[in-house]
Design a protein around this motif. Structure first.
Motif, PDB file in Angstrom:
ATOM      1  N   ASN A 161      93.554  57.104  32.995  1.00 51.44           N
ATOM      2  CA  ASN A 161      94.547  56.054  33.185  1.00 51.44           C
ATOM      3  C   ASN A 161      94.934  55.908  34.654  1.00 51.44           C
ATOM      4  N   ALA A 162      94.960  57.026  35.378  1.00 49.38           N
ATOM      5  CA  ALA A 162      95.217  56.955  36.817  1.00 49.38           C
ATOM      6  C   ALA A 162      94.098  56.197  37.519  1.00 49.38           C
ATOM      7  N   LEU A 163      92.864  56.448  37.095  1.00 54.66           N
ATOM      8  CA  LEU A 163      91.712  55.737  37.661  1.00 54.66           C
ATOM      9  C   LEU A 163      91.843  54.235  37.415  1.00 54.66           C
ATOM     10  N   VAL A 164      92.193  53.862  36.171  1.00 51.98           N
ATOM     11  CA  VAL A 164      92.366  52.440  35.828  1.00 51.98           C
ATOM     12  C   VAL A 164      93.467  51.818  36.676  1.00 51.98           C
ATOM     13  N   ALA A 165      94.582  52.535  36.843  1.00 55.40           N
ATOM     14  CA  ALA A 165      95.694  52.011  37.630  1.00 55.40           C
ATOM     15  C   ALA A 165      95.290  51.792  39.087  1.00 55.40           C
ATOM     16  N   ILE A 166      94.568  52.746  39.655  1.00 51.39           N
ATOM     17  CA  ILE A 166      94.124  52.615  41.045  1.00 51.39           C
ATOM     18  C   ILE A 166      93.177  51.429  41.192  1.00 51.39           C
ATOM     19  N   ALA A 167      92.291  51.246  40.222  1.00 49.99           N
ATOM     20  CA  ALA A 167      91.362  50.115  40.277  1.00 49.99           C
ATOM     21  C   ALA A 167      92.119  48.788  40.218  1.00 49.99           C
ATOM     22  N   ILE A 168      93.097  48.685  39.320  1.00 48.85           N
ATOM     23  CA  ILE A 168      93.860  47.438  39.189  1.00 48.85           C
ATOM     24  C   ILE A 168      94.625  47.134  40.467  1.00 48.85           C
ATOM     25  N   VAL A 169      95.240  48.142  41.042  1.00 48.50           N
ATOM     26  CA  VAL A 169      96.061  47.951  42.247  1.00 48.50           C
ATOM     27  C   VAL A 169      95.228  47.403  43.405  1.00 48.50           C
ATOM     28  N   ASN A 170      93.954  47.815  43.486  1.00 51.04           N
ATOM     29  CA  ASN A 170      93.123  47.419  44.629  1.00 51.04           C
ATOM     30  C   ASN A 170      92.271  46.174  44.382  1.00 51.04           C
ATOM     31  N   ILE A 225      87.373  54.053  49.119  1.00 47.22           N
ATOM     32  CA  ILE A 225      87.172  55.302  48.388  1.00 47.22           C
ATOM     33  C   ILE A 225      88.163  56.359  48.868  1.00 47.22           C
ATOM     34  N   GLY A 226      88.342  56.440  50.185  1.00 47.34           N
ATOM     35  CA  GLY A 226      89.328  57.367  50.724  1.00 47.34           C
ATOM     36  C   GLY A 226      90.734  57.043  50.240  1.00 47.34           C
ATOM     37  N   THR A 227      91.068  55.751  50.206  1.00 48.65           N
ATOM     38  CA  THR A 227      92.380  55.336  49.706  1.00 48.65           C
ATOM     39  C   THR A 227      92.539  55.699  48.243  1.00 48.65           C
ATOM     40  N   GLY A 228      91.471  55.514  47.457  1.00 47.31           N
ATOM     41  CA  GLY A 228      91.520  55.858  46.046  1.00 47.31           C
ATOM     42  C   GLY A 228      91.758  57.348  45.825  1.00 47.31           C
ATOM     43  N   ILE A 229      91.123  58.184  46.643  1.00 47.80           N
ATOM     44  CA  ILE A 229      91.322  59.632  46.540  1.00 47.80           C
ATOM     45  C   ILE A 229      92.765  59.997  46.861  1.00 47.80           C
ATOM     46  N   LEU A 230      93.337  59.373  47.892  1.00 51.64           N
ATOM     47  CA  LEU A 230      94.736  59.631  48.238  1.00 51.64           C
ATOM     48  C   LEU A 230      95.672  59.197  47.121  1.00 51.64           C
ATOM     49  N   GLU A 231      95.427  58.023  46.543  1.00 52.43           N
ATOM     50  CA  GLU A 231      96.289  57.535  45.472  1.00 52.43           C
ATOM     51  C   GLU A 231      96.171  58.408  44.228  1.00 52.43           C
ATOM     52  N   ALA A 232      94.957  58.871  43.927  1.00 56.10           N
ATOM     53  CA  ALA A 232      94.774  59.779  42.787  1.00 56.10           C
ATOM     54  C   ALA A 232      95.518  61.088  43.027  1.00 56.10           C
TER      55      ALA A 232
END
Length: 298
Positions: A161-170, A225-232
């Protein structure tokens, strides 16, 4: 007639070079760019660590030995142990798998949806453009991390769900980027020529518009990708991402913050891993931008 045919052939060659150029130039230019090479070395190292994780450590990342809790780094436990006696080095190594997977998967999801919406909005325009652009504006009206927290709160705390949220946000980031590129491309002569010979819109989008929109997507995706890792990691730190006993770096920081004075190694190693991985993607992304963006070339 011969001159017209020659000119058309040359235009076709130029168009083909424009399509394949970003990939060819990226491969050729990345090895001559110091920052990009540094970032690539860092990323290759962490990818290698993630792939070879079972071979790098004899421990199980879930194995708890309470008698060994909070032991400092030693020959037996290179990065020490945490409050449950788990080997920190093992958990950092396996955490690379989770963080890299979340970063790549979230960016792929954002790119697929954002690119599709951006192409539709930019190419067809009118009410579709207005509707999609307003959707992007709504998503961008919220701070990214707060919107991700809200989405995870609705879906429930979990890594997926965190992955889905990060994808939606970006999604808006890639959507607006592609939309702007398409608005420019659809005025080009080869697009007009394709329409004049009866080529369908779908074929034009797949054959001409999408390939020529890849350059900004490549650059932004690498940085994303770096931003996604930070958000996760941020979601994991807040307890809304990966759940125990998953060795996600952000969750490791959250679990160890109370030991910052008594056992600082439990925070230092996952924190440094996050920093280096994000640094690697940022260096590679900046290098890709310098290589592929004509405005950045000297």
């Amino acid at each position: 007639m011969g001159q017209v045919s020659l000119g058309s052939g040359k235009a076709g060659v130029d168009a083909a070079e424009e399509v394949s150029g970003p990939w060819r130039e990226a491969i050729r230019g990345i090895l001559h760019h110091k920052m990009a090479v540094a970032g690539l070395i860092i990323l290759v190292f962490f990818i290698g660590v993630a792939v070879l994780a079972p071979l790098l450590t004899p421990y199980d990342y879930k194995e708890q030995v309470l008698a060994d809790r909070l032991k400092p780094p030693s020959a037996e436990h290179w990065f020490g142990t945490d409050d449950l006696g788990r080997d920190v080095f093992t958990r950092v190594v396996y955490g690379a798998r989770i963080s890299l997977w979340v970063g790549f998967a979230s960016v792929v999801g954002s790119i697929v949806v954002g690119t599709m919406l951006g192409i539709i909005a930019g190419y067809y325009g009118r009410w579709l453009d207005m509707l999609i652009s307003r959707l992007f504006d709504i998503l961008l009206a919220f701070p990214g991390i707060l919107l991700a927290i809200a989405i995870v709160a609705i879906l429930g705390p979990s890594l997926f769900n965190a992955l889905v949220a990060i994808a939606i946000v970006n999604i808006p980031t890639y959507g607006r980027l592609v939309r702007a590129r398409v608005l420019s491309l659809k005025q080009e002569e080869y697009i007009t020529a394709a329409k004049s010979i009866g080529m369908k819109n779908g074929s034009i989008l797949l054959s001409h518009v999408l390939p020529n929109s890849l350059t900004p997507i490549i650059v932004q995706g690498t940085l994303g990708i770096g931003t996604g890792i930070l958000e996760a990691a941020a979601l994991g730190f807040l307890g809304m991402g990966a759940q125990p006993p998953s060795p996600e770096w952000g969750k490791m920081l959250s679990d160890s913050r109370q030991f910052i004075q008594t056992a600082p190694w439990t925070l230092i190693f996952p924190g440094v891993s996050i920093m280096l991985t994000v640094l690697g993607f940022n260096l590679l992304g900046d290098g890709m931008r310098d290589i592929l963006d004509p405005k950045m070339r000297r």
